[in-house]
Motif scaffolding. Sequence first.
Motif, PDB file in Angstrom:
ATOM      1  N   ASP A  20     119.286  79.727  67.911  1.00 49.92           N
ATOM      2  CA  ASP A  20     118.958  78.454  67.229  1.00 49.92           C
ATOM      3  C   ASP A  20     117.458  78.170  67.191  1.00 49.92           C
ATOM      4  OD1 ASP A  20     121.464  77.850  66.737  1.00 49.92           O
ATOM      5  OD2 ASP A  20     121.701  76.249  68.227  1.00 49.92           O
ATOM      6  N   ASP A  21     116.718  78.721  68.173  1.00 42.85           N
ATOM      7  CA  ASP A  21     115.271  78.456  68.251  1.00 42.85           C
ATOM      8  C   ASP A  21     114.482  79.210  67.178  1.00 42.85           C
ATOM      9  OD1 ASP A  21     115.620  76.908  70.587  1.00 42.85           O
ATOM     10  OD2 ASP A  21     115.620  78.727  71.827  1.00 42.85           O
ATOM     11  N   VAL A  33     109.303  83.885  65.006  1.00 42.09           N
ATOM     12  CA  VAL A  33     109.759  84.858  64.003  1.00 42.09           C
ATOM     13  C   VAL A  33     110.346  86.088  64.698  1.00 42.09           C
ATOM     14  CG1 VAL A  33     109.023  86.335  62.081  1.00 42.09           C
ATOM     15  CG2 VAL A  33     108.003  84.074  62.371  1.00 42.09           C
ATOM     16  N   MET A  34     111.527  86.497  64.241  1.00 42.52           N
ATOM     17  CA  MET A  34     112.160  87.711  64.770  1.00 42.52           C
ATOM     18  C   MET A  34     112.053  88.827  63.741  1.00 42.52           C
ATOM     19  SD  MET A  34     114.025  88.937  67.360  1.00 42.52           S
ATOM     20  CE  MET A  34     115.291  87.963  68.164  1.00 42.52           C
ATOM     21  N   PHE A  35     111.438  89.931  64.148  1.00 38.63           N
ATOM     22  CA  PHE A  35     111.412  91.140  63.318  1.00 38.63           C
ATOM     23  C   PHE A  35     112.543  92.051  63.792  1.00 38.63           C
ATOM     24  CE2 PHE A  35     106.653  90.308  63.483  1.00 38.63           C
ATOM     25  CZ  PHE A  35     106.537  89.909  62.162  1.00 38.63           C
ATOM     26  N   GLY A  74     125.110  83.993  64.148  1.00 40.27           N
ATOM     27  CA  GLY A  74     125.324  82.592  63.823  1.00 40.27           C
ATOM     28  C   GLY A  74     124.094  81.947  63.208  1.00 40.27           C
ATOM     29  N   LEU A  75     123.258  82.761  62.531  1.00 39.25           N
ATOM     30  CA  LEU A  75     122.038  82.228  61.907  1.00 39.25           C
ATOM     31  C   LEU A  75     122.303  81.878  60.448  1.00 39.25           C
ATOM     32  CD1 LEU A  75     119.337  84.701  63.178  1.00 39.25           C
ATOM     33  CD2 LEU A  75     119.287  82.234  63.481  1.00 39.25           C
ATOM     34  N   PRO A  76     121.859  80.709  59.984  1.00 38.52           N
ATOM     35  CA  PRO A  76     122.048  80.392  58.567  1.00 38.52           C
ATOM     36  C   PRO A  76     121.212  81.317  57.693  1.00 38.52           C
ATOM     37  CG  PRO A  76     120.690  78.723  59.646  1.00 38.52           C
ATOM     38  CD  PRO A  76     121.140  79.665  60.723  1.00 38.52           C
ATOM     39  N   GLU A  77     121.740  81.667  56.510  1.00 38.81           N
ATOM     40  CA  GLU A  77     121.025  82.644  55.668  1.00 38.81           C
ATOM     41  C   GLU A  77     119.682  82.122  55.156  1.00 38.81           C
ATOM     42  OE1 GLU A  77     123.188  82.695  51.500  1.00 38.81           O
ATOM     43  OE2 GLU A  77     124.646  83.049  53.107  1.00 38.81           O
ATOM     44  N   GLU A  78     119.499  80.774  55.159  1.00 34.56           N
ATOM     45  CA  GLU A  78     118.195  80.229  54.717  1.00 34.56           C
ATOM     46  C   GLU A  78     117.061  80.655  55.653  1.00 34.56           C
ATOM     47  OE1 GLU A  78     121.524  78.656  54.398  1.00 34.56           O
ATOM     48  OE2 GLU A  78     120.618  77.108  55.664  1.00 34.56           O
ATOM     49  N   LYS A  79     117.411  81.083  56.872  1.00 32.20           N
ATOM     50  CA  LYS A  79     116.362  81.483  57.826  1.00 32.20           C
ATOM     51  C   LYS A  79     116.018  82.974  57.722  1.00 32.20           C
ATOM     52  CE  LYS A  79     116.845  78.084  61.509  1.00 32.20           C
ATOM     53  NZ  LYS A  79     116.911  77.935  62.966  1.00 32.20           N
ATOM     54  N   VAL A  80     116.704  83.681  56.839  1.00 33.11           N
ATOM     55  CA  VAL A  80     116.485  85.125  56.719  1.00 33.11           C
ATOM     56  C   VAL A  80     115.597  85.389  55.495  1.00 33.11           C
ATOM     57  CG1 VAL A  80     117.592  87.374  56.505  1.00 33.11           C
ATOM     58  CG2 VAL A  80     118.764  85.526  57.729  1.00 33.11           C
ATOM     59  N   ILE A  81     114.468  86.049  55.717  1.00 30.33           N
ATOM     60  CA  ILE A  81     113.570  86.391  54.609  1.00 30.33           C
ATOM     61  C   ILE A  81     114.148  87.608  53.880  1.00 30.33           C
ATOM     62  CG2 ILE A  81     111.233  87.100  53.958  1.00 30.33           C
ATOM     63  CD1 ILE A  81     111.326  84.276  55.226  1.00 30.33           C
TER      64      ILE A  81
END
Length: 325
Positions: free
Chosen positions: A244-245, A307-309, A267-274
């Motif tokens: 969530d962070d 940011v997670m790579f 469980g990450l929303p797709e809006e957070k995925v580049i």
Amino acid sequence: MTLRSVIRGSGSALPARAVSNAEMATMVDTTDEWIVERTGIRNRHIAGEGETTATLATEACRKAIEAAGIDAASIDLIVLGTCSPDQTFPATATIVQNALGCRGGIAFDVAAVCSGFLYAFATADALLRTGAAKRALVIGAETMSRLLDWDDRTTCVLFGDGAGAVVLEAVDVDESDPMAPGILATRLHADGAHGDLLHMDGGPSTTGSIGKLRMKGREVFRHAVVNLAAVLEEVLVASGYKADDIDWVVPHQANARILDATARKLGLPEEKVIITVDRHANTSAASVPLAFDTAVRDGRIKPGDLVMFEAMGGGFTWGASLVRV
Ligand code: ACO
């Protein structure tokens, strides 16, 4: 105070020629519908005459250096992830070093295919934190089009060319400040037992030629989702953060369905995925820094974001890194 590697700026480069799915359908037996539905890809850039992995990397580095507001001569480390080097040797990193006018620092390539940028990033981070260097260029650059079998519709529609780079700098930060920038945790893995699922069928020491890219796509897909979800969890545990962070996930852009499946598992929303796979296709080691730079320049990723790579590629190799930008 503790020494951390901090991203100072980013840049990217694409070949001039864009190739749509419709144009691909004039070359092999495929359709725009099949490619979009199975992969999310609509377009890719293909290098033309005079455009090479080193020229694309150099252009990306110039932009990263400009964004960082530094002098190229102050770069004392260049680590370049690629599986499509200009020559077997010298390392493409040294060609880029010369083109940028830097001298005397460390420069080498890393071969981890689609995870090449993550491997380069982790290696540069380690060298910066031990004091071996102060300011690094970390690059992912590829001309995948030169490795493809253009008669094989199962692979040639999937890949594109491009480059991305970041300037990383060793900075003393106050570790007790949760907003202190820098690389927080990284985990890398490899499993050579699956080399045959995604490989080149030639090489300097075997056939004396580079060969062509071969892939068992369906099996690669299965491994990718499982391995990526596991390494993301590992990095979260190591860093003490929760899914969530995370403000943004910048994944390797292989296939929109892998991105969706991995985000869902976390469980990450797709809006957070580049997502840039629609525009760039799979640019192997270039895809993570290309996507990162795209999102920095369009204003989505801002200073202070978490940011997670993440990436997975041939070998298999895979990894993830959590960064406060
Ligand atoms: N156009 C039209 N039809 C095609 C094409 C094409 N370009 N390519 C394959 N097909 C056909 C196949 O021949 C097959 O036909 P058949 O059923 O008559 O035999 C059918 O489509 C289905 O083929 P599959 O390979 O089973 O299709 P799948 O749904 O698995 O999609 C794909 C293939 C897109 C490669 C998918 O497996 C994938 O993305 N895998 C991940 C691999 C990857 O992205 N690797 C990149 C590097 S590694 C990494 O980055 C994770």
